[in-house]
Design a protein around this motif. Sequence first.
Motif, PDB file in Angstrom:
ATOM      1  N   ASP A 125      -9.900  11.659  -2.394  1.00 51.31           N
ATOM      2  CA  ASP A 125      -8.861  11.335  -3.384  1.00 51.31           C
ATOM      3  C   ASP A 125      -9.512  11.287  -4.763  1.00 51.31           C
ATOM      4  O   ASP A 125     -10.713  11.021  -4.871  1.00 51.31           O
ATOM      5  CB  ASP A 125      -8.266   9.957  -3.011  1.00 51.31           C
ATOM      6  CG  ASP A 125      -7.124   9.535  -3.936  1.00 51.31           C
ATOM      7  OD1 ASP A 125      -6.464  10.404  -4.538  1.00 51.31           O
ATOM      8  OD2 ASP A 125      -6.890   8.323  -4.041  1.00 51.31           O
ATOM      9  N   ALA A 141      -2.865  13.380  -5.826  1.00 51.20           N
ATOM     10  CA  ALA A 141      -1.525  13.439  -6.418  1.00 51.20           C
ATOM     11  C   ALA A 141      -1.589  13.956  -7.844  1.00 51.20           C
ATOM     12  O   ALA A 141      -0.561  14.174  -8.468  1.00 51.20           O
ATOM     13  CB  ALA A 141      -0.892  12.050  -6.410  1.00 51.20           C
ATOM     14  N   ASP A 142      -2.802  14.144  -8.353  1.00 50.89           N
ATOM     15  CA  ASP A 142      -2.944  14.648  -9.717  1.00 50.89           C
ATOM     16  C   ASP A 142      -2.697  16.153  -9.686  1.00 50.89           C
ATOM     17  O   ASP A 142      -3.575  16.925  -9.313  1.00 50.89           O
ATOM     18  CB  ASP A 142      -4.349  14.339 -10.252  1.00 50.89           C
ATOM     19  CG  ASP A 142      -4.461  14.581 -11.749  1.00 50.89           C
ATOM     20  OD1 ASP A 142      -3.644  15.358 -12.277  1.00 50.89           O
ATOM     21  OD2 ASP A 142      -5.363  14.006 -12.385  1.00 50.89           O
ATOM     22  N   THR A 175      -7.824   9.646  -7.808  1.00 55.07           N
ATOM     23  CA  THR A 175      -7.484   8.415  -8.519  1.00 55.07           C
ATOM     24  C   THR A 175      -7.771   7.205  -7.639  1.00 55.07           C
ATOM     25  O   THR A 175      -7.027   6.919  -6.715  1.00 55.07           O
ATOM     26  CB  THR A 175      -5.983   8.435  -8.909  1.00 55.07           C
ATOM     27  OG1 THR A 175      -5.685   9.703  -9.480  1.00 55.07           O
ATOM     28  CG2 THR A 175      -5.669   7.351  -9.915  1.00 55.07           C
ATOM     29  N   MET A 176      -8.873   6.532  -7.930  1.00 56.89           N
ATOM     30  CA  MET A 176      -9.244   5.347  -7.149  1.00 56.89           C
ATOM     31  C   MET A 176      -9.845   4.311  -8.085  1.00 56.89           C
ATOM     32  O   MET A 176     -10.431   4.674  -9.098  1.00 56.89           O
ATOM     33  CB  MET A 176     -10.285   5.705  -6.075  1.00 56.89           C
ATOM     34  CG  MET A 176      -9.760   6.611  -4.980  1.00 56.89           C
ATOM     35  SD  MET A 176     -11.004   6.912  -3.690  1.00 56.89           S
ATOM     36  CE  MET A 176     -12.180   7.923  -4.574  1.00 56.89           C
ATOM     37  N   PRO A 177      -9.710   3.031  -7.747  1.00 59.89           N
ATOM     38  CA  PRO A 177     -10.325   1.995  -8.591  1.00 59.89           C
ATOM     39  C   PRO A 177     -11.842   1.986  -8.400  1.00 59.89           C
ATOM     40  O   PRO A 177     -12.341   2.471  -7.386  1.00 59.89           O
ATOM     41  CB  PRO A 177      -9.710   0.700  -8.058  1.00 59.89           C
ATOM     42  CG  PRO A 177      -9.321   0.995  -6.648  1.00 59.89           C
ATOM     43  CD  PRO A 177      -9.027   2.472  -6.586  1.00 59.89           C
ATOM     44  N   ASP A 184       0.833  -1.208   0.000  1.00 60.90           N
ATOM     45  CA  ASP A 184       0.000   0.000   0.000  1.00 60.90           C
ATOM     46  C   ASP A 184       0.874   1.266   0.000  1.00 60.90           C
ATOM     47  O   ASP A 184       0.620   2.211  -0.732  1.00 60.90           O
ATOM     48  CB  ASP A 184      -0.913  -0.026   1.238  1.00 60.90           C
ATOM     49  CG  ASP A 184      -1.783   1.218   1.339  1.00 60.90           C
ATOM     50  OD1 ASP A 184      -2.523   1.494   0.383  1.00 60.90           O
ATOM     51  OD2 ASP A 184      -1.708   1.914   2.364  1.00 60.90           O
ATOM     52  N   LYS A 234      -1.111  16.179  -2.809  1.00 61.43           N
ATOM     53  CA  LYS A 234      -0.364  15.244  -1.976  1.00 61.43           C
ATOM     54  C   LYS A 234       1.128  15.497  -2.139  1.00 61.43           C
ATOM     55  O   LYS A 234       1.558  15.845  -3.227  1.00 61.43           O
ATOM     56  CB  LYS A 234      -0.682  13.806  -2.395  1.00 61.43           C
ATOM     57  CG  LYS A 234      -2.044  13.317  -1.960  1.00 61.43           C
ATOM     58  CD  LYS A 234      -2.216  11.876  -2.401  1.00 61.43           C
ATOM     59  CE  LYS A 234      -3.581  11.336  -1.979  1.00 61.43           C
ATOM     60  NZ  LYS A 234      -3.784   9.965  -2.454  1.00 61.43           N
ATOM     61  N   PRO A 235       1.963  15.275  -1.149  1.00 62.80           N
ATOM     62  CA  PRO A 235       1.564  14.834   0.180  1.00 62.80           C
ATOM     63  C   PRO A 235       0.891  15.954   0.986  1.00 62.80           C
ATOM     64  O   PRO A 235       1.306  17.102   0.925  1.00 62.80           O
ATOM     65  CB  PRO A 235       2.893  14.398   0.813  1.00 62.80           C
ATOM     66  CG  PRO A 235       3.962  15.092   0.035  1.00 62.80           C
ATOM     67  CD  PRO A 235       3.428  15.352  -1.321  1.00 62.80           C
ATOM     68  N   PHE A 279     -13.623  12.037  -9.247  1.00 66.27           N
ATOM     69  CA  PHE A 279     -14.410  12.880 -10.154  1.00 66.27           C
ATOM     70  C   PHE A 279     -15.856  12.373 -10.222  1.00 66.27           C
ATOM     71  O   PHE A 279     -16.802  13.157 -10.246  1.00 66.27           O
ATOM     72  CB  PHE A 279     -13.789  12.884 -11.561  1.00 66.27           C
ATOM     73  CG  PHE A 279     -12.534  13.706 -11.675  1.00 66.27           C
ATOM     74  CD1 PHE A 279     -12.550  15.083 -11.466  1.00 66.27           C
ATOM     75  CD2 PHE A 279     -11.328  13.109 -12.001  1.00 66.27           C
ATOM     76  CE1 PHE A 279     -11.399  15.850 -11.574  1.00 66.27           C
ATOM     77  CE2 PHE A 279     -10.160  13.863 -12.114  1.00 66.27           C
ATOM     78  CZ  PHE A 279     -10.198  15.231 -11.898  1.00 66.27           C
ATOM     79  N   VAL A 310      -4.905   4.036 -11.206  1.00 64.61           N
ATOM     80  CA  VAL A 310      -4.198   3.569 -10.013  1.00 64.61           C
ATOM     81  C   VAL A 310      -2.992   2.721 -10.444  1.00 64.61           C
ATOM     82  O   VAL A 310      -3.136   1.805 -11.248  1.00 64.61           O
ATOM     83  CB  VAL A 310      -5.145   2.720  -9.151  1.00 64.61           C
ATOM     84  CG1 VAL A 310      -4.436   2.242  -7.901  1.00 64.61           C
ATOM     85  CG2 VAL A 310      -6.397   3.511  -8.786  1.00 64.61           C
ATOM     86  N   ASP A 363      -9.956   7.435   0.348  1.00 68.01           N
ATOM     87  CA  ASP A 363      -8.729   7.165  -0.413  1.00 68.01           C
ATOM     88  C   ASP A 363      -8.574   5.664  -0.517  1.00 68.01           C
ATOM     89  O   ASP A 363      -8.888   4.949   0.439  1.00 68.01           O
ATOM     90  CB  ASP A 363      -7.515   7.780   0.321  1.00 68.01           C
ATOM     91  CG  ASP A 363      -6.330   7.979  -0.608  1.00 68.01           C
ATOM     92  OD1 ASP A 363      -5.879   7.000  -1.231  1.00 68.01           O
ATOM     93  OD2 ASP A 363      -5.851   9.129  -0.713  1.00 68.01           O
ATOM     94  N   ASP A 364      -8.094   5.183  -1.671  1.00 70.74           N
ATOM     95  CA  ASP A 364      -7.905   3.728  -1.789  1.00 70.74           C
ATOM     96  C   ASP A 364      -6.691   3.270  -0.988  1.00 70.74           C
ATOM     97  O   ASP A 364      -6.570   2.086  -0.687  1.00 70.74           O
ATOM     98  CB  ASP A 364      -7.777   3.301  -3.264  1.00 70.74           C
ATOM     99  CG  ASP A 364      -6.658   4.033  -3.990  1.00 70.74           C
ATOM    100  OD1 ASP A 364      -6.537   5.254  -3.806  1.00 70.74           O
ATOM    101  OD2 ASP A 364      -5.912   3.386  -4.738  1.00 70.74           O
ATOM    102  N   SER A 365      -5.805   4.183  -0.648  1.00 66.53           N
ATOM    103  CA  SER A 365      -4.624   3.805   0.123  1.00 66.53           C
ATOM    104  C   SER A 365      -4.852   4.026   1.614  1.00 66.53           C
ATOM    105  O   SER A 365      -5.184   5.127   2.058  1.00 66.53           O
ATOM    106  CB  SER A 365      -3.424   4.643  -0.325  1.00 66.53           C
ATOM    107  OG  SER A 365      -2.420   4.628   0.669  1.00 66.53           O
ATOM    108  N   ALA A 382      -6.815  19.443 -13.340  1.00 71.38           N
ATOM    109  CA  ALA A 382      -7.497  18.550 -12.392  1.00 71.38           C
ATOM    110  C   ALA A 382      -8.172  19.371 -11.305  1.00 71.38           C
ATOM    111  O   ALA A 382      -9.309  19.096 -10.901  1.00 71.38           O
ATOM    112  CB  ALA A 382      -6.506  17.554 -11.791  1.00 71.38           C
ATOM    113  N   SER A 429      -2.472   6.589   2.923  1.00 66.85           N
ATOM    114  CA  SER A 429      -2.855   7.952   2.604  1.00 66.85           C
ATOM    115  C   SER A 429      -3.996   8.437   3.508  1.00 66.85           C
ATOM    116  O   SER A 429      -4.011   9.599   3.933  1.00 66.85           O
ATOM    117  CB  SER A 429      -3.265   8.009   1.141  1.00 66.85           C
ATOM    118  OG  SER A 429      -3.484   9.319   0.769  1.00 66.85           O
TER     119      SER A 429
END
Lengths: 204, 123
Positions: free
Chosen positions: B54, B83-84, B56-58, A12, B104-105, B63, A41, B9-11, B89, B14
């Motif tokens: 966030d 991070a974009d 960018t996520m799967p 991660d 980010k960060p 957006f 991603v 956030d997917d992380s 963006a 993060s």
Amino acid sequence: MSIEPYSEDQRDALQEITNIAMGQAGSSLAQLLDVFVVLSVPRVRIVEVDSVPESVEEMVEEADCVTVARQAFYNNLRGETLVIFDHRGCKDMADLMGHDGSLDENAEEELILDVSNILVGAVLNGLGEQIETDFGFTAPNIMARSVPVDTVLSKETLGWSHALFIEVNFSLEDRGFKCHLIMLMPEESIELMRQSLDKILESF
Amino acid sequence: MSLPVLVVDDSGMSRKLTIRALPKEWDIEISQAANGFEALEAYHDGKAHVMFLDLTMPGMDGFEVLETLQREGLDCFVIVVSADVQPEAEIRAKELGAMAFIRKPINSEKVIEILSEYGIYEH
């Protein structure tokens, strides 16, 4: 030689620092081509080197005709980057740079090398900042030109047993353009990266 | 009553960094979501008066979350954390209703500056 997989936290953390580095690279590409770059991603995993060619094939959808720029990077972490463009991507890029599809082979190669260098430089800088490493990297060269993706890499290309496989994709809005950036690192770099990730994870 | 704050956030790392950047004395109830679907679900459960989002996520990205909130006329103070770093963006996120954009960060000064600017948190 066996390699311990990264823990979920390590994976991660690596994915997130790659994400931040990718954002900087995407922004550089957007500036160069004056378009909006769609980020996805990043994927990170440790693979046996024998399966790297397959992993690369899986990643590239338009697999019949790709052009690949290769660069090596070094310092305490070392490895290879491949930036892969499909045929459509090369054409889109030439159009965006104002060449109207009339780009000759040399000029197209030059453009591919420039873009590869910009993306790789930005990703390495971004990663380096976060794990407190300065990367050196070689100038890119064209590793393969307009060939099927399954002929780009053979199992012998890398000469390692395992590889850290980091995959980043850039697409352009409203165009078919896709370019893939792959970072590959050998065993000892997998371990050094693990230490850097642990350091990051310990910091909070 | 504590203010419901959602961190999307997917992380996991993060999300932790974002939570750590929030003011310590802020009276909030924090929930977390790992993608856009979870974020909207949490919103509908009343867990997101303020959302750190966030992009960018799967699955469903940030957006799409913003589009959904806007389309459905939902009321949520969204701060994008991404991070974009393309200027475009940020422009697009704000057009879709995001109030602020943090690159980010993340750092806590930036968070406090934004929260103070909108009177969400006084320190």
